[in-house]
Design a protein around this motif. Structure first.
Motif, PDB file in Angstrom:
ATOM      1  N   LEU A 134      53.334  39.416  34.193  1.00 15.86           N
ATOM      2  CA  LEU A 134      52.415  38.328  33.870  1.00 15.86           C
ATOM      3  C   LEU A 134      51.351  38.222  34.950  1.00 15.86           C
ATOM      4  O   LEU A 134      51.551  38.665  36.084  1.00 15.86           O
ATOM      5  CB  LEU A 134      53.179  37.001  33.763  1.00 15.86           C
ATOM      6  N   ASP A 135      50.223  37.618  34.605  1.00 22.38           N
ATOM      7  CA  ASP A 135      49.195  37.377  35.614  1.00 22.38           C
ATOM      8  C   ASP A 135      49.509  36.080  36.350  1.00 22.38           C
ATOM      9  O   ASP A 135      50.570  35.474  36.147  1.00 22.38           O
ATOM     10  CB  ASP A 135      47.789  37.365  34.989  1.00 22.38           C
ATOM     11  N   VAL A 136      48.615  35.648  37.223  1.00 26.53           N
ATOM     12  CA  VAL A 136      48.927  34.501  38.082  1.00 26.53           C
ATOM     13  C   VAL A 136      49.140  33.232  37.255  1.00 26.53           C
ATOM     14  O   VAL A 136      49.996  32.400  37.569  1.00 26.53           O
ATOM     15  CB  VAL A 136      47.839  34.312  39.170  1.00 26.53           C
ATOM     16  N   VAL A 137      48.414  33.115  36.140  1.00 22.65           N
ATOM     17  CA  VAL A 137      48.602  31.958  35.260  1.00 22.65           C
ATOM     18  C   VAL A 137      49.997  31.995  34.641  1.00 22.65           C
ATOM     19  O   VAL A 137      50.723  30.996  34.628  1.00 22.65           O
ATOM     20  CB  VAL A 137      47.521  31.945  34.154  1.00 22.65           C
ATOM     21  N   GLY A 138      50.354  33.176  34.137  1.00 17.08           N
ATOM     22  CA  GLY A 138      51.673  33.328  33.549  1.00 17.08           C
ATOM     23  C   GLY A 138      52.778  33.025  34.553  1.00 17.08           C
ATOM     24  O   GLY A 138      53.777  32.378  34.214  1.00 17.08           O
TER      25      GLY A 138
END
Lengths: 217, 217, 217
Positions: free
Chosen positions: A36-40
């Motif tokens: 996941l990216d930082v938001v995820g």
């Protein structure tokens, strides 16, 4: 007496913080595994840490949520997610997973006890109060896994986790029915749930499985 | 008159119990198929049986939930899950699935009628009330499938299920607008939804599909 | 002044409708891709359009929901789903997806601003208010993807989406702290979130990724 209270409060805050961070880290690891990216990462970390307590509060119609009363925790989650992006390497995984098992067991006990206590304070039936303890302790992990598109670990790995919460919740109910003060009942419930979980971790105990599974394991 | 009421209440309780057990069994079968452990079975069984009504109550801000007012049902769910672990064999699956279709259709009608009725009692617009009926009847099955990591059956199998609830809900609204008493409107709605579902089961009717699907079925 | 207000209201309604339809269309496209039936299309369309705002309202304990206050939108969703079954062809996909990016960016800004505003009106801490803005703008898309059995795009595609909402929410908080009137703060927040999203769409900017991913991409 006041001194004991202060030490207890301080100790409680420390234990609670440890438990929250352990739950958050379980989300972080799951998110990193799924790339996941930082938001995820923020989302699964937040769900793992606060999803269970928030669902309990929605069901009990309680406000404010923990993360509204103590919004600093939201900053801690964001900090953890950014730190994971910057510093976490694949080599750290196995160590981190082993290392968080014990604070996670602490969290299990603590969330079980607080969930059961809050529900009983609303005069709900014992089985419902125990269920609220279980929800507090386990629903965050379930949400984490649903968002990561996995069948939730808590529902299928045959290791006692929710079951420890269930028995810890009943320990709370029994303690209160034995006229113990709520503070002591809290400790009894947390010790029972955390102790059972620790015992399961040490012995590798598995819940009995049904024999009904379809062929082709 | 009092006698009729008593018979109606008794009949209603029986029908409701049948419907709840049918919904619970659909969760149980899904959980066993996914090889969940006893905790997982309790969760999917509970979601299938009470998820729809609980989501409806959260949306309508109603308390107590059904399973708080009648906590015996939580014990029944736990008993069902343990019985499934002990006794359910792969050979029972096909029979059980066929056998629960009819009580499940009953549950569809009943939950539709009660959801629509509760929403109208809050003076919500008709379309919202109908939607609450549909949510009561179908959201539990959707949650069951989400937790089991499947695209929910209700959303993709082209068999009328939610559609029966939708039409049953409108039957309730129409009946009330025709000045029928709520009790009778309830029966009309349940009969319409259950009847349509039964008709769909017998004839194998499928909803029209779009022609927009991507190639490579 | 009254005239300006009228134009603003009219403009606001138009922008809001555009944003809602854009969010709904993103659900519709996801549903058609997954070959859902007409019921499934209604559900994912509804989740994409109203899931975020509804979750925000459940968390803030606000009633009525948007779709209860303006039930016409439920009819619009059903109409969209039926139209998609009748008219949408595979050839329309790419065009539609490109075409909705811009109204979707509008929706992002608008939902961010309204979510933050509603939470601040309840005197919640700034970080919680910003989070409510992010939830309003993104949770619908997350639910859409969970029901479609995908890891939510918003959590893993490294494109700034929730991040734009996060910064837009802080723009609102800053604007209010600078003693701007709420109406102006609303516009500032919406412009910041929508502008950042538009900039990300034009430049193809990606969030920095962690180096911790497991081998075997």
């Amino acid at each position: 007496m006041a001194n004991t209270d202060l030490v207890l409060t301080w100790f409680h805050t420390l234990v609670e913080a440890t438990a929250n961070v352990a739950f958050a880290l379980s989300g972080l690891l799951a998110g990193v595994r799924k790339r996941l990216d930082v938001v995820g990462l923020c989302v699964v970390t937040g769900l793992a840490a606060f999803g269970g307590g928030t669902l309990r509060d929605v069901l009990l119609d309680r406000r404010p949520f923990f993360w509204v009363a103590q919004p600093t925790w939201l900053w801690i989650l964001i900090g953890l997610a950014i730190a994971a992006i910057l510093f976490l390497r694949a080599g750290h995984f196995e160590f981190t997973e082993k290392a968080i098992q014990w604070p996670d067991a602490l969290g299990l006990g603590l969330f079980t006890a607080s969930g059961t206590q809050l529900a009983l304070a609303q005069d709900l039936p014992a089985i419902v109060a125990v269920l609220m303890g279980v929800v507090s302790a386990t629903a965050g992990g379930v949400m984490r896994d649903v968002v990561c598109n996995e069948i939730p670990t808590a529902l299928r790995d045959h290791r006692p986790y929710a079951v420890c919460a269930f028995l810890g919740g009943w320990a709370y109910v029994l303690a209160v029915h034995s006229a113990l003060p709520p503070g002591l009942a809290f400790i009894v419930a947390a010790v029972v749930a955390t102790g059972l979980r620790a015992w399961a971790l040490v012995t590798g105990y598995q819940l009995p499985a049904g024999r009904s599974a379809a062929p082709g394991d």
